[in-house]
Design an enzyme around this catalytic site. Structure first.
Site, PDB file in Angstrom:
ATOM      1  N   ASN A   1      -1.266 -16.398   2.242  1.00 51.92           N
ATOM      2  CA  ASN A   1      -0.630 -15.842   1.098  1.00 51.92           C
ATOM      3  C   ASN A   1       0.255 -14.627   2.044  1.00 51.92           C
ATOM      4  O   ASN A   1       0.614 -13.646   1.007  1.00 51.92           O
ATOM      5  CB  ASN A   1      -1.364 -15.320  -0.348  1.00 51.92           C
ATOM      6  CG  ASN A   1      -1.845 -14.794   0.363  1.00 51.92           C
ATOM      7  OD1 ASN A   1      -2.389 -13.979   1.069  1.00 51.92           O
ATOM      8  ND2 ASN A   1      -3.324 -13.868  -1.045  1.00 51.92           N
TER       9      ASN A   1
ATOM     10  N   LYS B   1       0.788 -10.444   7.183  1.00 54.74           N
ATOM     11  CA  LYS B   1      -1.124 -11.234   7.500  1.00 54.74           C
ATOM     12  C   LYS B   1      -0.771 -12.764   9.250  1.00 54.74           C
ATOM     13  O   LYS B   1       0.791 -12.646   9.215  1.00 54.74           O
ATOM     14  CB  LYS B   1      -1.180 -11.963   6.263  1.00 54.74           C
ATOM     15  CG  LYS B   1      -2.403 -11.430   5.646  1.00 54.74           C
ATOM     16  CD  LYS B   1      -2.846 -11.739   4.829  1.00 54.74           C
ATOM     17  CE  LYS B   1      -3.671 -10.928   3.005  1.00 54.74           C
ATOM     18  NZ  LYS B   1      -4.463 -12.280   2.231  1.00 54.74           N
TER      19      LYS B   1
ATOM     20  N   ARG C   1       5.348 -13.165  -2.782  1.00 56.04           N
ATOM     21  CA  ARG C   1       3.840 -14.362  -2.280  1.00 56.04           C
ATOM     22  C   ARG C   1       5.470 -15.597  -2.713  1.00 56.04           C
ATOM     23  O   ARG C   1       4.811 -16.440  -2.143  1.00 56.04           O
ATOM     24  CB  ARG C   1       2.856 -13.551  -3.081  1.00 56.04           C
ATOM     25  CG  ARG C   1       2.072 -13.646  -1.906  1.00 56.04           C
ATOM     26  CD  ARG C   1       0.263 -12.490  -2.297  1.00 56.04           C
ATOM     27  NE  ARG C   1      -0.214 -12.166  -1.442  1.00 56.04           N
ATOM     28  CZ  ARG C   1      -1.346 -11.306  -2.395  1.00 56.04           C
ATOM     29  NH1 ARG C   1      -1.445 -11.201  -3.418  1.00 56.04           N
ATOM     30  NH2 ARG C   1      -1.507 -11.124  -1.064  1.00 56.04           N
TER      31      ARG C   1
ATOM     32  N   THR D   1      -1.838 -12.970  -6.891  1.00 56.29           N
ATOM     33  CA  THR D   1      -2.686 -13.526  -4.734  1.00 56.29           C
ATOM     34  C   THR D   1      -2.438 -14.835  -5.019  1.00 56.29           C
ATOM     35  O   THR D   1      -2.021 -14.898  -3.381  1.00 56.29           O
ATOM     36  CB  THR D   1      -4.218 -13.194  -5.601  1.00 56.29           C
ATOM     37  OG1 THR D   1      -4.555 -12.238  -5.613  1.00 56.29           O
ATOM     38  CG2 THR D   1      -5.407 -13.716  -4.421  1.00 56.29           C
TER      39      THR D   1
ATOM     40  N   GLU E   1      -8.566   2.094   2.483  1.00 64.74           N
ATOM     41  CA  GLU E   1      -8.270   1.337   3.682  1.00 64.74           C
ATOM     42  C   GLU E   1      -7.175   1.639   4.657  1.00 64.74           C
ATOM     43  O   GLU E   1      -6.988   1.670   6.224  1.00 64.74           O
ATOM     44  CB  GLU E   1      -6.908   0.356   3.071  1.00 64.74           C
ATOM     45  CG  GLU E   1      -7.432  -1.265   2.415  1.00 64.74           C
ATOM     46  CD  GLU E   1      -7.177  -2.088   1.210  1.00 64.74           C
ATOM     47  OE1 GLU E   1      -5.925  -1.858   1.483  1.00 64.74           O
ATOM     48  OE2 GLU E   1      -8.124  -2.035   0.546  1.00 64.74           O
TER      49      GLU E   1
ATOM     50  N   HIS F   1      -0.855  -8.379   2.480  1.00 69.19           N
ATOM     51  CA  HIS F   1      -2.168  -7.686   1.459  1.00 69.19           C
ATOM     52  C   HIS F   1      -1.585  -6.493   1.071  1.00 69.19           C
ATOM     53  O   HIS F   1      -0.974  -5.648   1.705  1.00 69.19           O
ATOM     54  CB  HIS F   1      -3.296  -7.225   2.926  1.00 69.19           C
ATOM     55  CG  HIS F   1      -4.358  -6.514   1.733  1.00 69.19           C
ATOM     56  ND1 HIS F   1      -5.115  -6.621   1.156  1.00 69.19           N
ATOM     57  CD2 HIS F   1      -4.228  -5.236   2.228  1.00 69.19           C
ATOM     58  CE1 HIS F   1      -6.525  -5.945   0.862  1.00 69.19           C
ATOM     59  NE2 HIS F   1      -5.204  -4.543   1.274  1.00 69.19           N
TER      60      HIS F   1
ATOM     61  N   TYR G   1     -12.456  -6.265   4.307  1.00 66.16           N
ATOM     62  CA  TYR G   1     -13.082  -7.440   3.453  1.00 66.16           C
ATOM     63  C   TYR G   1     -14.436  -7.697   2.374  1.00 66.16           C
ATOM     64  O   TYR G   1     -14.666  -8.410   1.877  1.00 66.16           O
ATOM     65  CB  TYR G   1     -12.688  -8.609   3.880  1.00 66.16           C
ATOM     66  CG  TYR G   1     -10.859  -8.881   3.778  1.00 66.16           C
ATOM     67  CD1 TYR G   1     -10.038  -9.413   2.044  1.00 66.16           C
ATOM     68  CD2 TYR G   1     -10.161  -9.976   4.257  1.00 66.16           C
ATOM     69  CE1 TYR G   1      -9.095  -8.923   2.708  1.00 66.16           C
ATOM     70  CE2 TYR G   1      -8.745 -10.262   4.855  1.00 66.16           C
ATOM     71  CZ  TYR G   1      -8.158  -9.958   3.295  1.00 66.16           C
ATOM     72  OH  TYR G   1      -6.773 -10.038   3.256  1.00 66.16           O
TER      73      TYR G   1
HETATM   74  P1  DAT Z   1      -5.813  -9.695  -3.259  1.00 62.92           P
HETATM   75  O1  DAT Z   1      -4.666  -9.760  -2.024  1.00 62.92           O
HETATM   76  O2  DAT Z   1      -4.604  -9.834  -4.066  1.00 62.92           O
HETATM   77  O3  DAT Z   1      -5.971  -7.942  -3.361  1.00 62.92           O
HETATM   78  P2  DAT Z   1      -8.163 -10.499  -3.353  1.00 62.92           P
HETATM   79  O4  DAT Z   1      -8.709  -9.004  -3.069  1.00 62.92           O
HETATM   80  O5  DAT Z   1      -8.893 -11.409  -4.731  1.00 62.92           O
HETATM   81  O6  DAT Z   1      -6.788 -10.928  -3.667  1.00 62.92           O
HETATM   82  O7  DAT Z   1      -8.871 -11.618  -2.194  1.00 62.92           O
HETATM   83  C1  DAT Z   1      -8.222 -11.801  -0.770  1.00 62.92           C
HETATM   84  C2  DAT Z   1      -7.863 -12.290  -0.394  1.00 62.92           C
HETATM   85  O8  DAT Z   1      -8.416 -13.777  -0.373  1.00 62.92           O
HETATM   86  C3  DAT Z   1      -6.256 -13.008  -0.850  1.00 62.92           C
HETATM   87  O9  DAT Z   1      -5.613 -12.573  -0.718  1.00 62.92           O
HETATM   88  C4  DAT Z   1      -6.394 -14.502  -0.066  1.00 62.92           C
HETATM   89  C5  DAT Z   1      -7.936 -14.890  -0.286  1.00 62.92           C
HETATM   90  N1  DAT Z   1      -8.493 -16.020  -1.680  1.00 62.92           N
HETATM   91  C6  DAT Z   1      -8.690 -14.762  -2.519  1.00 62.92           C
HETATM   92  N2  DAT Z   1      -8.938 -15.618  -3.646  1.00 62.92           N
HETATM   93  C7  DAT Z   1      -8.815 -16.206  -3.004  1.00 62.92           C
HETATM   94  C8  DAT Z   1      -9.317 -18.204  -3.396  1.00 62.92           C
HETATM   95  N3  DAT Z   1      -9.739 -18.091  -4.074  1.00 62.92           N
HETATM   96  N4  DAT Z   1      -9.406 -19.557  -2.251  1.00 62.92           N
HETATM   97  C9  DAT Z   1      -8.653 -19.185  -0.748  1.00 62.92           C
HETATM   98  N5  DAT Z   1      -8.162 -17.784  -0.709  1.00 62.92           N
HETATM   99  C10 DAT Z   1      -9.057 -16.499  -2.100  1.00 62.92           C
HETATM  100 MG    MG Z   2      -7.396  -7.185  -2.653  1.00 61.54          MG
END
Ligand code: DAT
Ligand code: MG
Length: 149
Positions: free
Chosen positions: A112, A9, A102, A91, A126, A115, A49
């Site tokens: 974080n 990222k 991470r 995450t 993707e 991805h 997303y």
């Molecule tokens: P991951 O990236 O582990 O697959 P995800 O798909 O649930 O996690 O979320 C996508 C991204 O969105 C994640 O990398 C960071 C952001 N994100 C997720 N939960 C969040 C939260 N509670 N507050 C802020 N950003 C968040």
């Molecule tokens: Mg995800």
């Protein structure tokens, strides 16, 4: 062989962590079969997303991911999706185990670092979204005989 999509990222690109992250992935044994540095168009960020469209953090996630270049990759290997999620960690970096990308390199969920696709179906979707098939290389590594039985 399974393929997965991993993206470094904007925060990690700005922090000059591309080399460190790619090294961790390579050392695990996963094979890099495609990679590019790119600034993400709004439409690609939104499609990527789409599952989070209704979440409160969606707008800041999209503006973050389009704010500066990312380093997009396709990785190949046995159980590549599952293994790369383990290397990446939880995450929220505050909950990610030490030893994960991470857990070692991140501090907050909104920054974080990386991805990684969360299932084989997401990985296929993707990879098709981010890469043309012609950008993905098929090749063998001599080390593979020491990585696989
Ligand atoms: P991951 O990236 O582990 O697959 P995800 O798909 O649930 O996690 O979320 C996508 C991204 O969105 C994640 O990398 C960071 C952001 N994100 C997720 N939960 C969040 C939260 N509670 N507050 C802020 N950003 C968040
Ligand atoms: Mg995800």
């Amino acid at each position: 062989m399974e393929r997965t999509f991993v993206m470094i990222k904007p925060d990690a690109v700005q922090r000059k962590l591309i080399g460190e992250i790619v090294q961790r992935i390579e050392r695990k044994g996963l094979k890099l079969v495609a990679a590019k540095l790119m600034t993400v168009p709004q439409s690609l960020a939104e499609t990527h997303y789409a599952e989070h469209k209704e979440r409160p953090f969606y707008n800041s996630l999209i503006s973050f991911i389009t704010s500066a270049p990312v380093f997009a990759m396709v990785l190949e290997g046995e159980d590549a999706v599952n293994i790369s999620r383990h290397i990446i960690g939880a995450t929220n970096p505050s909950e990610a185990s030490l030893g994960t990308i991470r857990g070692d390199l991140g501090l907050t969920v909104g920054r974080n670092v990386v991805h990684g696709s969360d299932s084989v179906e997401s990985a296929e979707r993707e990879i098709a979204l981010w890469f043309d098939e012609s950008e993905i290389s098929s090749y063998t590594l001599p080390e593979d005989v020491w990585v696989y039985e």
